[in-house]
Design a protein around this motif. Structure first.
Motif, short mmCIF file in Angstrom:
data_model
loop_
_atom_site.label_atom_id
_atom_site.label_comp_id
_atom_site.label_asym_id
_atom_site.label_seq_id
_atom_site.Cartn_x
_atom_site.Cartn_y
_atom_site.Cartn_z
N THR A 324 -37.46 34.46 105.02
CA THR A 324 -37.43 34.93 103.64
C THR A 324 -38.76 34.67 102.95
O THR A 324 -39.29 35.54 102.23
CB THR A 324 -36.29 34.22 102.87
N LEU A 325 -39.33 33.49 103.15
CA LEU A 325 -40.62 33.16 102.56
C LEU A 325 -41.72 34.04 103.13
O LEU A 325 -42.64 34.45 102.40
CB LEU A 325 -40.94 31.69 102.79
N ASP A 326 -41.63 34.34 104.43
CA ASP A 326 -42.64 35.22 105.05
C ASP A 326 -42.64 36.60 104.41
O ASP A 326 -43.67 37.28 104.41
CB ASP A 326 -42.37 35.35 106.55
N ARG A 327 -41.49 37.03 103.90
CA ARG A 327 -41.40 38.35 103.25
C ARG A 327 -41.67 38.27 101.75
O ARG A 327 -41.44 39.23 101.01
CB ARG A 327 -39.99 38.94 103.46
N ASP A 328 -42.12 37.07 101.27
CA ASP A 328 -42.43 36.86 99.83
C ASP A 328 -41.22 37.14 98.95
O ASP A 328 -41.32 37.78 97.90
CB ASP A 328 -43.60 37.74 99.40
N ARG A 329 -40.06 36.66 99.39
CA ARG A 329 -38.85 36.78 98.60
C ARG A 329 -38.40 35.40 98.16
O ARG A 329 -38.60 34.43 98.87
CB ARG A 329 -37.75 37.45 99.43
N PRO A 330 -37.75 35.29 96.99
CA PRO A 330 -37.63 36.33 95.96
C PRO A 330 -38.95 36.54 95.24
O PRO A 330 -39.89 35.76 95.40
CB PRO A 330 -36.57 35.73 95.02
#
Length: 358
Positions: A324-330
């Motif tokens: 999730t952090l790798d995808r810059d979420r949220p």
């Protein structure tokens, strides 16, 4: 509140295709053609494509006792946990001597002293580091560990802490057991570790951080479900309890639990843009989606994690968190809810927020 600085991951060896694992493990579980057919069918339905294992496939037939498997857990589990910790610390750019507390969790092996003792020396932590090892939280251990570390940092806002989860699920497979629960578990669970570095709100690093903040958490036990998920412990080790009613319990209770957590902060589900869900399996995904009125995209990263590494028990939700952090979420200003389930049946929820850009 506490600030999440970095997540580190570790997986043993190269991934094995699910079909190769099925072929090798099947011979250890049964010689009944009907049960072997069921094994292949159940493994194919798990949604798992590849898994990482602590040992080469041909070594599992040599583990003739609980003690032998547990000895492997202590050696390989400590090594893998150290690798995950170093990855998290390197990413966070903190040294071991800066860490004030070490929270650890596992449910696939036993060690006394617990393996976090070995980590203190291997990583170079101070001998007066506060240790908080846990056993028995199962797949919920990673989420619960985040909550426990957050609570500690609320009381010690100048401190920094490390959470580590390590699970070698492959070592728990019961030879000669062709029960449906064991056939499913042998196709679902993988091996891995994860670690998280967090700092309190008054830590020198806190002012510069723009990553996720831990806002709050909630724990919940579902009544009448103690026989749904867990271990039956015997002379052969950890035998899985995995009842078909588990997804129904999740579907019945989870929505109210999430709403109760959000209401504490005057939020509703509509204000949550990201869901970080333990990769428990296809039926668990269906139950979570039904309980929270989610659609396919919200659980995409969880399904991808399950497919590539399997269910990593307590480490699973932390791997999904890293993805999730790798995808810059949220997005800045957005909220996320992290969810995992464990024996009890229990649910562990953590509310996360990414602050606005500073």
């Amino acid at each position: 509140m506490a600030h999440l600085v970095a997540v580190g991951r570790a997986l043993p060896g190269d991934p094995y295709p699910q079909q190769d694992i099925t072929q090798a493990i099947g011979a250890l579980l049964t010689d009944d053609p009907a049960r072997l057919s069921a094994l292949h069918r159940l493994h194919a339905a798990t949604g798992v494509r590849t898994r990482h294992l602590a040992l080469p496939l041909d070594r599992y037939g040599t583990l003739s006792s609980f003690g032998a498997a547990n000895d492997v857990f202590i050696i390989e589990g400590t090594r893998l946990a150290e690798e995950a910790c170093r990855a998290a610390m390197d990413s966070a750019e903190v040294s071991a001597c800066e860490l004030d507390v070490l929270v650890s969790t596992s449910v696939t092996g036993i060690a006394v002293p617990s393996i976090d003792v070995a980590l203190v020396g291997a990583l170079g932590m101070s001998n007066d580091v506060r240790r908080m090892p846990s056993f028995g939280l199962g797949c919920a251990g990673g989420a619960a560990g985040l909550a426990q570390l957050h609570d500690y940092l609320l009381g010690h806002p100048r401190h920094a802490g490390l959470l580590v989860s390590v699970e070698l699920c492959s070592l728990t497979i019961q030879r000669g057991d062709d029960s449906t629960a064991n056939l499913v578990a042998s196709g679902l669970f993988g091996d891995g570790a994860a670690a998280v570095v967090m700092v309190g709100d008054q830590h020198p690093r806190a002012a510069e951080l723009t990553g996720l903040e831990v806002v709050g958490s909630r724990s919940s036990l579902y009544p009448g479900t103690t026989d749904q998920l867990g271990w039956h412990i015997s002379e052969t080790g950890f035998s899985i309890m995995l009842a078909p009613g588990l997804p129904d319990a999740i579907a019945e209770h989870l929505g109210c639990d999430v709403d109760a957590l959000l209401a504490r902060y005057s939020l509703t589900r509509r204000e949550v843009g990201t869901w970080v869900v333990h990769a428990g399996g296809p039926r668990v995904f269906d139950a979570v989606a039904a309980a929270l009125d989610l659609h396919g995209a919200e659980l995409e990263l969880s399904r991808e994690s399950l497919a590539s590494v399997g269910n990593l028990s307590s480490s699973s939700v932390l791997h999904v968190l890293a993805d999730t952090l790798d995808r810059d979420r949220p997005a800045p200003g957005g909220y996320a809810v992290l969810i995992a389930f464990g024996p009890g049946v229990s649910a562990e929820l953590v509310l996360l927020r990414r602050p606005e850009q500073r």
